[in-house]
Design a protein around this motif. Structure first.
Motif, PDB file in Angstrom:
ATOM      1  N   ILE A 134      30.755  49.132  43.347  1.00  0.00           N
ATOM      2  CA  ILE A 134      31.948  48.842  44.133  1.00  0.00           C
ATOM      3  C   ILE A 134      32.835  50.079  44.209  1.00  0.00           C
ATOM      4  CG2 ILE A 134      33.746  47.131  44.520  1.00  0.00           C
ATOM      5  CD1 ILE A 134      32.609  45.662  42.006  1.00  0.00           C
ATOM      6  N   GLU A 135      33.256  50.417  45.424  1.00  0.00           N
ATOM      7  CA  GLU A 135      34.197  51.523  45.564  1.00  0.00           C
ATOM      8  C   GLU A 135      35.513  51.215  44.837  1.00  0.00           C
ATOM      9  OE1 GLU A 135      34.724  54.454  46.275  1.00  0.00           O
ATOM     10  OE2 GLU A 135      32.928  55.123  47.310  1.00  0.00           O
ATOM     11  N   TRP A 157      39.952  47.616  50.145  1.00  0.00           N
ATOM     12  CA  TRP A 157      40.210  47.185  48.768  1.00  0.00           C
ATOM     13  C   TRP A 157      40.194  45.672  48.582  1.00  0.00           C
ATOM     14  CZ3 TRP A 157      45.256  50.512  47.863  1.00  0.00           C
ATOM     15  CH2 TRP A 157      44.899  51.858  47.749  1.00  0.00           C
ATOM     16  N   ALA A 208      38.080  48.422  42.158  1.00  0.00           N
ATOM     17  CA  ALA A 208      37.228  47.255  42.357  1.00  0.00           C
ATOM     18  C   ALA A 208      38.018  45.959  42.393  1.00  0.00           C
ATOM     19  CB  ALA A 208      36.179  47.181  41.255  1.00  0.00           C
ATOM     20  N   ILE A 241      29.158  48.460  47.843  1.00  0.00           N
ATOM     21  CA  ILE A 241      30.318  47.954  48.570  1.00  0.00           C
ATOM     22  C   ILE A 241      31.325  49.069  48.807  1.00  0.00           C
ATOM     23  CG2 ILE A 241      32.225  46.308  48.517  1.00  0.00           C
ATOM     24  CD1 ILE A 241      30.432  44.580  46.639  1.00  0.00           C
ATOM     25  N   HIS A 280      36.809  43.761  47.884  1.00  0.00           N
ATOM     26  CA  HIS A 280      35.852  44.202  46.867  1.00  0.00           C
ATOM     27  C   HIS A 280      35.440  43.092  45.900  1.00  0.00           C
ATOM     28  CE1 HIS A 280      37.064  48.750  47.228  1.00  0.00           C
ATOM     29  NE2 HIS A 280      36.463  48.270  48.302  1.00  0.00           N
TER      30      HIS A 280
END
Length: 472
Positions: A162-163, A143, A166, A139, A146
């Motif tokens: 997740i970037e 923001w 998260a 992902i 997420h």
């Protein structure tokens, strides 16, 4: 001790902020008792759930991955995965068709089969997640999406990466923890900075005792974003800074600091206090560009100080407004030495740290009052280079991604999934590193009052002793 009127706290509770002010109290000049710490709710673990500490999912011969979000970060991840054995890029998703097509070209140029495409609607990503031929959902969206995407993916039997960050609320953090525990799916935040070469070398030095007992770690995100603001689709990053006070991007500093201090692997964070300076530069930027700057919330520079159960301290910075050189403020202090990355990588060590280390010249004349000279440091860093860096450094630098640390991050994720090993970063790391977003805001909005950091493991923080990278 910081003070706050109980009446204001009670009013905030009525509005559903989900925290309570309790703990030790003290009296003010009027004789009223005031709380000394703010506590947030810690939901009880459901009886049918177990923690994810040291959890290893069944090994995957091939990691079949789907990517959601192909704007700033996603295409680089797609490209890096084409260099990692044992992976299959199954599906690509973005709101915009042209972005999907551009990432599809990455696969074509690499001689790989085309991936399934999803685009055109806000819910297109669910079609990707609903597939039964994907093991990992990667992902890289804005923001605010997420947590929702990660929970949905785990509930549909997928591991998630997740970037950063998260999650932004305590509710979302606890939801991700409970979903991971309930589904037994990995939930890893894609914190690349823990794989930086200097941080990895320093971690290895610390684990081998070269720095003595680690007492203090510092980190942060110092990066003026003036040149980047126009490129966040829908202005989502500026909007978040406009509306929210606190450290809204803490994980680059938190990751290396928490690993070297063994957080939830023998120690835990207990309390934090945040302070900030008034916002000046970003409101001026908005006004100069004809945009609304009223009631801008995020401070020019935010500091968060954390104390752990074992009496260690962490200092985290956030500043995306001030014109100054990029820095992650990485500093580590131990009883035998000190490491500092910015403005240049440097070590200062007591001579006793290097007794018996013949490869470091003239170590008898070392003093912790000054930095090691270039020759000493080069030999020392070569000797203590982390084994993972030794294995991957040349390939990582060739493939790229923030100098190679992005590739190491992705490689390690795949390596652990393919070998049935615990991941380098678990769901509790995600929670601990992201919790500064809501908790720093809570402290600031209550006069820099101390806030208790929950034990996200719910009692397991001392069961594993010492941070390690799992190896086959």
């Amino acid at each position: 001790m910081f003070k706050k009127n109980l009446g204001i706290l009670s009013a905030l509770l009525v509005f559903g902020l989900g925290f309570s002010a309790c703990g030790n109290t003290q009296s003010n000049q009027q004789g009223n008792s005031t709380p000394s710490i703010i506590k947030t709710d810690v939901p009880e673990r459901p009886s049918d759930q177990e923690d994810m500490l040291g959890y290893a999912a069944p090994a995957l011969e091939t990691v079949r991955v789907g990517f959601i979000g192909l704007g700033m970060r996603g295409p680089g991840a797609v490209s890096r995965f084409t260099h990692i054995d044992g992976t299959q890029i199954v599906a690509l998703c973005d709101l915009h068709e042209d972005r999907v097509k551009k990432s599809q070209e990455i696969l074509t140029k690499s001689g790989l089969p085309e991936a399934a495409e999803y685009y055109g609607s806000e819910d297109a990503w669910k079609g990707l997640v609903d597939r039964d031929d994907i093991d990992l959902v990667y992902i890289a969206t804005n923001w605010q999406t997420h947590a929702e995407m990660a929970k949905y993916a785990m509930e549909h039997g997928k591991h998630v990466a997740i970037e950063v960050p998260a999650a932004f609320t305590m509710e979302d953090i606890w939801d991700l923890i409970n979903t991971s525990e309930r589904t037994r799916m990995h939930c890893m935040m894609l914190e690349n900075c823990v794989y930086d070469f200097f941080e990895m070398t320093t971690l290895n030095m610390a684990q081998k005792g070269l720095l003595g007992e680690i007492l203090y770690a510092e980190g942060g995100y110092i990066h003026q974003l003036e040149d980047f603001w126009p490129y966040y689709e829908g202005n989502w990053r500026m909007d978040y800074n406009h509306k929210n006070r606190g450290d809204v991007y803490p994980t680059h500093g938190m990751g290396p600091a928490c690993q070297i201090l063994n957080i939830h692997r023998g120690d835990k964070m207990n309390t934090l206090v945040s302070v900030d300076s008034d916002p000046v530069s970003i409101p001026a930027y908005l006004e100069a560009n004809g945009q609304d700057s009223s009631d801008f919330q995020n401070g020019q520079h935010t500091y968060t100080i954390i104390r752990t159960e074992k009496g260690k301290t962490i200092l985290i910075h956030h500043d995306v407004a001030t014109p100054r050189p990029y820095s992650r403020q990485y500093n580590v202090a131990g009883t035998k030495g000190y490491a500092s990355k910015y403005p240049r990588p440097s070590y200062a060590l007591k001579a006793e740290s290097l007794e018996g280390t013949s490869s470091v010249p003239d170590h008898e004349n070392l003093s912790a009052h000054s930095w090691m000279n270039a020759e000493q440091q080069q030999k020392l860093m070569e000797q203590y280079k982390h084994p993972i860096t030794v294995e991957l450094e040349s390939t990582a630098k060739e493939v790229g991604g923030h100098g190679g640390m992005d590739f190491i991050m992705d490689y390690r994720l795949v390596y652990c999934l393919r070998n049935g090993l615990p991941l380098d970063m678990d769901v509790y790391d995600m929670a601990e590193w992201c919790c500064l977003v809501p908790l720093s805001k809570l402290s600031l909005e209550n006069g820099s009052m101390p806030v208790e950091v929950p034990d996200f493991t719910r009692g397991g923080w001392n069961r594993i002793q010492g941070y390690t990278h799992a190896m086959k």
